[in-house]
Scaffold this active site. Sequence first.
Site, PDB file in Angstrom:
ATOM      1  CG  ASP A  96      -6.656  -2.479  -4.049  1.00 18.22           C
ATOM      2  OD1 ASP A  96      -7.397  -2.128  -3.117  1.00 18.22           O
ATOM      3  OD2 ASP A  96      -5.435  -2.265  -4.060  1.00 18.22           O
TER       4      ASP A  96
ATOM      5  CG  HIS B  23      -5.430  -2.668  -0.047  1.00 19.44           C
ATOM      6  ND1 HIS B  23      -4.843  -1.982  -1.081  1.00 19.44           N
ATOM      7  CD2 HIS B  23      -4.799  -2.237   1.081  1.00 19.44           C
ATOM      8  CE1 HIS B  23      -3.914  -1.169  -0.612  1.00 19.44           C
ATOM      9  NE2 HIS B  23      -3.860  -1.309   0.691  1.00 19.44           N
TER      10      HIS B  23
ATOM     11  CB  SER C  18      -0.952  -0.050   1.196  1.00 14.17           C
ATOM     12  OG  SER C  18      -1.981   0.901   1.065  1.00 14.17           O
TER      13      SER C  18
END
Length: 818
Positions: free
Chosen positions: A747, A781, A674
Amino acid sequence: MKSKTFLLSIIVLLSTLNLSAQNTSYQKPPKDVMDVLNAAAIPQTSISPAKDKILLLEPLSYPSIDELSQPMLRLAGLRINPNTNGAHRQPYAIKLTLKNIVDGKETIVNLPTGAQIISPQWSADGKYVAAGNITPTGIELWIVETANGKATMIKNAKVNTAFGGFSWMPDQKSLLVNLVSPKRGAAPSYQNLTPTAPNIQETTGKTGAIRTYQDLLRSPNDEALFDYYATSQLAVVSVDGKIREIGQPAIFETATISPDGNYILTSRVQRPFSYLLPANDFPQEVEVWDTNGKSVYKGASVPLQDNIPVDGVTTAPRNFGWIPTEAATLVWAEALDEGNPKAKVEFRDKIMRIAAPFSAAPTEIVKIQHRLAGRSFGERDGLMLFSDYNRDTRRRRLFVMDYRSSASAPKLISDLNVAERYKDIGQPVVKRLPNGFSVVQQNGDEIFLTGLGASDEGDKPFLRKLNLKTEETTPLFQSRGDSYESFVALISDDGKKIITRRESIAATPNLYVISLCSLSNNSGTDCANGETKLTNFPDPAPQLRGIKKQLVKYKRADGVVLSFTLYTPPNYKEGTKLPTLVWAYPLEFTDASVAGQVSGSTNRFTSIGGISHLFFLLNGYAVLDNTTMPVVGDPETVNDTFIKQINDSAKAAIDKGVEMGIVDPERVGVGGHSYGAFMTANLLAHSDLFRAGIARSGAYNRTLTPFGFQGERRNFWEATELYTKISPFFYADKINEPILLIHGEADNNTGTFPIQSERLFAALQGTGGTARLVMLPHESHGYSARQSVEHTLFEMISWFDKYVKNAKPREKNQTAKQ
């Protein structure tokens, strides 16, 4: 010329086809990694409110990709499985066991074969556990009798967990449930639709920061699907199977019973729906209903939240709830600054209340100087705790007061930077009242506080008492020695008997009952008079015990204190220089002294699972984990020096590892997930410190997140230079170290659209970089399917083995990046 161009096109096409054809099946990592992945998971634990039993939950660690491949409707920020009318991919347990605290007797709950248990909830008296069970056609509601482990399915009751759930009523013999209405018709189609009109949006001069949300509505058919699957029928469902419907079906954002069981606080989502915002920002009607579904009080009509300033709030009343110790008193907050954090006002918020029968005017409890950040209530004496947050200074304060008395001025208990760890006083310990509501537990004038106990040596969790009148604290318990022990629950109301969870480098986490006496402020021991071990979970992966770890502290060039946890592989020989992975995630700070504070503990049991970078240890690497990358500065402009600060932090970490004789400076790679992936790409673009990088689920072009990212408060049009300077996409031609990009195709994290990785890869390919793009079907994610987890680890280890572990020495005359 045309023939050369045509030939070049063919070569490019063939090379692209060659890239897309590589590893066309899911791959597995090395056997040592697979052995750890396949190890049994340590059960999760939940203590009964009656403090007489423990619920042991055996989770399914890795679902199959088949499970993730089930239909998924991406609507208004939700992910819905239309087959179950539940959230898509809900983590679940496959086995439940009840364990007596007194004698250790275990009772296996008689669940159906293939059960997938979600959201288990104790009744306040500890006699029952309510839970959902995922089936191919819906979410069943089950009731477990804790005295004997008997589990019973409630007939004719399917729970809507896509937008709802269930909770215990105050009588603890029934539940308030969002049911899938059996009366609804057929669902709108979501496959092979022929458009009947273009999809149109319009704006008319309103301003408001629109974040880059995902899974939003995109068409009238999406609206119909959202309406269909989010709508539920409220009902009271008794443990013996009786069902009584309440009111009409609606999309309930909130449905909370009052402490006396006579009213329901409801918040119903209304049209018009938005194509730019998720469901929680849609218009809502907040009302109090009686238990027949009749509206008896209107709390607010909340408009579409499409013009909220950055870090702002709605101008409508918000944060509604019940005061737990009163029969039916509603409490909420209202902005006094038009919801705008930049407005110069004496007070930003106020807390209001109104009691049943809701015929009098609401009364003010207190005005708050800064933005309300939370509130909770004690079990008696009108105790209310609330906190406010100063956006300008990034400080949070905690106050206590008697909410019943207008003469009771708020008393300041704590005032700290939000990033301050060492001085954190902890969080109040809560208890369940007989009506099921949670309150701050009180013992005379005292409350109990529990926290991580952060220090220069790492976290040392604690339990202490705070006298609200004298503000004196009394230590009761703190982790000591070479173990990591954290508070779990109070057994006795006076805090003399507690449950803890203890672990160490060599010992698995287990629960203990400990008898305590009060600590002197400087004793440094837990003063334990006796203890009983409640659980005895075996070590699922003994081969990991050979891993060594230590906390390492050092300084950046500007004097900021940094740290990392150094892991070395099993059977490591002192003095051997190792290929090394630096794994990090940047954080923003306003104070350099706070930025240098240590987090975590090296005394914790080492367990590795999922897509953890610590698996590199089983392949001969050293890992610098949680390598601190603080970005320090004014909250309004802190990112102006982001690149320099992360470069300086990375160099300091590598230098320290080299100084220790463990890190081979010619074989260091960097990775992150991330925002850590964003950091990784920037480090490769703006430094030559690393041989390769791994960037998972990142965002690399900040012009695609134009209304801010992380703590950035300026938008793209206010700080255009910063947005481009900090975007590694704009420096793709400078990324001359190999980078592995991994991203879930589904995601849904704000800002990290899969196109971020796809476009960076295209830029690297077009500018001659060395890169590999791995897109994981159906993953979000984070990655959860067994096949995805295994393949991710395969890609990561293979990439670093090729470009870090076995890297050739760099040319000495290589031009340094600026």
